[in-house]
Design a protein around this motif. Sequence first.
Motif, PDB file in Angstrom:
ATOM      1  N   GLU A 177     -22.944  -2.964 -20.092  1.00 51.67           N
ATOM      2  CA  GLU A 177     -23.030  -1.497 -20.128  1.00 51.67           C
ATOM      3  C   GLU A 177     -24.369  -1.098 -20.743  1.00 51.67           C
ATOM      4  O   GLU A 177     -24.469  -0.781 -21.915  1.00 51.67           O
ATOM      5  N   MET A 178     -25.428  -1.156 -19.943  1.00 46.71           N
ATOM      6  CA  MET A 178     -26.773  -0.979 -20.455  1.00 46.71           C
ATOM      7  C   MET A 178     -27.100   0.475 -20.790  1.00 46.71           C
ATOM      8  O   MET A 178     -28.080   0.755 -21.463  1.00 46.71           O
ATOM      9  N   SER A 179     -26.287   1.415 -20.327  1.00 47.54           N
ATOM     10  CA  SER A 179     -26.628   2.833 -20.483  1.00 47.54           C
ATOM     11  C   SER A 179     -26.341   3.375 -21.873  1.00 47.54           C
ATOM     12  O   SER A 179     -26.815   4.466 -22.208  1.00 47.54           O
ATOM     13  N   ARG A 180     -25.537   2.683 -22.685  1.00 46.42           N
ATOM     14  CA  ARG A 180     -25.190   3.184 -24.013  1.00 46.42           C
ATOM     15  C   ARG A 180     -25.582   2.169 -25.080  1.00 46.42           C
ATOM     16  O   ARG A 180     -24.807   1.287 -25.433  1.00 46.42           O
ATOM     17  N   PRO A 181     -26.797   2.273 -25.614  1.00 50.23           N
ATOM     18  CA  PRO A 181     -27.255   1.291 -26.601  1.00 50.23           C
ATOM     19  C   PRO A 181     -26.549   1.435 -27.946  1.00 50.23           C
ATOM     20  O   PRO A 181     -26.060   2.506 -28.305  1.00 50.23           O
ATOM     21  N   PHE A 182     -26.505   0.340 -28.684  1.00 47.45           N
ATOM     22  CA  PHE A 182     -26.021   0.310 -30.056  1.00 47.45           C
ATOM     23  C   PHE A 182     -27.202   0.438 -31.004  1.00 47.45           C
ATOM     24  O   PHE A 182     -28.289  -0.089 -30.742  1.00 47.45           O
ATOM     25  N   ALA A 183     -27.003   1.144 -32.112  1.00 45.45           N
ATOM     26  CA  ALA A 183     -27.984   1.158 -33.197  1.00 45.45           C
ATOM     27  C   ALA A 183     -27.797  -0.102 -34.033  1.00 45.45           C
ATOM     28  O   ALA A 183     -26.670  -0.513 -34.314  1.00 45.45           O
ATOM     29  N   TYR A 199     -23.724   0.032 -34.624  1.00 46.68           N
ATOM     30  CA  TYR A 199     -22.943   1.235 -34.365  1.00 46.68           C
ATOM     31  C   TYR A 199     -23.212   1.692 -32.933  1.00 46.68           C
ATOM     32  O   TYR A 199     -24.368   1.777 -32.493  1.00 46.68           O
ATOM     33  N   GLY A 200     -22.117   1.994 -32.192  1.00 41.33           N
ATOM     34  CA  GLY A 200     -22.280   2.443 -30.815  1.00 41.33           C
ATOM     35  C   GLY A 200     -21.107   3.268 -30.342  1.00 41.33           C
ATOM     36  O   GLY A 200     -20.090   3.414 -31.039  1.00 41.33           O
ATOM     37  N   SER A 201     -21.259   3.814 -29.144  1.00 42.97           N
ATOM     38  CA  SER A 201     -20.208   4.609 -28.496  1.00 42.97           C
ATOM     39  C   SER A 201     -19.951   4.043 -27.101  1.00 42.97           C
ATOM     40  O   SER A 201     -20.398   4.617 -26.090  1.00 42.97           O
ATOM     41  N   PRO A 202     -19.275   2.907 -27.015  1.00 41.67           N
ATOM     42  CA  PRO A 202     -19.088   2.266 -25.716  1.00 41.67           C
ATOM     43  C   PRO A 202     -18.108   3.026 -24.827  1.00 41.67           C
ATOM     44  O   PRO A 202     -17.280   3.815 -25.301  1.00 41.67           O
ATOM     45  N   ARG A 203     -18.186   2.785 -23.523  1.00 45.19           N
ATOM     46  CA  ARG A 203     -17.221   3.339 -22.581  1.00 45.19           C
ATOM     47  C   ARG A 203     -15.840   2.782 -22.874  1.00 45.19           C
ATOM     48  O   ARG A 203     -15.682   1.669 -23.369  1.00 45.19           O
ATOM     49  N   LEU A 204     -14.809   3.553 -22.529  1.00 47.10           N
ATOM     50  CA  LEU A 204     -13.434   3.176 -22.844  1.00 47.10           C
ATOM     51  C   LEU A 204     -12.688   2.719 -21.597  1.00 47.10           C
ATOM     52  O   LEU A 204     -12.979   3.143 -20.474  1.00 47.10           O
ATOM     53  N   TYR A 205     -11.689   1.865 -21.835  1.00 46.00           N
ATOM     54  CA  TYR A 205     -10.811   1.369 -20.778  1.00 46.00           C
ATOM     55  C   TYR A 205      -9.368   1.645 -21.178  1.00 46.00           C
ATOM     56  O   TYR A 205      -9.011   1.564 -22.361  1.00 46.00           O
ATOM     57  N   ASP A 206      -8.523   1.960 -20.182  1.00 42.82           N
ATOM     58  CA  ASP A 206      -7.117   2.223 -20.482  1.00 42.82           C
ATOM     59  C   ASP A 206      -6.331   0.924 -20.557  1.00 42.82           C
ATOM     60  O   ASP A 206      -6.903  -0.180 -20.486  1.00 42.82           O
TER      61      ASP A 206
END
Length: 348
Positions: free
Chosen positions: A278-284, A312-319
């Motif tokens: 998931e390259m679109s949401r980087p972690f600090a 710290y990051g905001s990764p995409r979620l899965y159900d």
Amino acid sequence: MAPVQIRPISISLEGGVQDLGFNYSYSIGNNRNTNNISLFLDTQGLFLGKRKSVGFFARYSYCFPLYEQGRMTLYSGPGACAGYVADVDSEHGAILGLCDIMGVRYRYHRNISLGLQINPTLGFKMDIEEGEAHLRGYMAGLWRSILPNIFIAYHFDQYDESRDFYPKKNFSIGIETSYNPTIYQYHQKRYIDADRFRNYDESEDWGYFSNGELFLTLSRTLGEHAKASLVMGYAGVCEDVRLIECNARGTWYFKPLNPSNDRFFVSIDGGIGFRTKEMSRPFAVFKLGMGYAMRIGPENSLEFFIRNSHHYGSPRLYDSANKLIPKENTLRSDMYITNLAFGVTLCL
């Protein structure tokens, strides 16, 4: 009859993608060929998150030099191994095999040598399935012919250090590797599911998970005690987070940066890491470290370190069905992970 004289040659730490262990080398009398006894942990699939347990195996080999030029030695020799290991597509089982050692090493100051070797292995592995024994070829042994191990060895014989040192250089490159276990991870999730229900989940885990890191460093000295570096490479952070990181690092040494000094140091890193899936949401990324730099050559050193990292990051979620939740249905996703790395940097 004169007694047989066993002469210790070296002790080394050796590791790669598939194993990590120690090796003891000795010779009989003045023979330049070496007998090598090795004990390894089998880490097949461990650093990639495919397994959470390790196996073990032992290896004996008899090696002889093929070519020597100055401090460099090219060597090879046959051997045998046995143990309890995992294979590419199967869990742990007993193995027995024949192997060949082919490698090259370079001798530095302080009786240290660094090297690279491959260990192709032909063997059989026994698996127990539903109470029945099955004998199969050991496929991971073939991978050892193309996946080399790196080792660092300490030699018991003395090396002449009376040569002059080269002038200090301002730029350097390095290769850094570490064992980077997860200490703590936290994830808060808020989202709207396919049935339009709001979901809230908060998880906290002080569990332990094994990870590995591999970085390339580009450094520039700043005065007599400091160094600025660009650090790029792969970092396993936790079971489901693996990053390609790009960090800036500052390092302070407690003794001047000249070739005759070993020295303690502290470091601080800051940057970003891109999740491999998931390259679109980087972690600090933020790291604090300390360690000890040991001179092994006129312009070369080994830096052993302990480093605490924070991501710290905001990764995409899965159900629950492992389906990606659309961005418009994601209300919040906060993930925090901390690790404690133990590793070494080879500065060239």
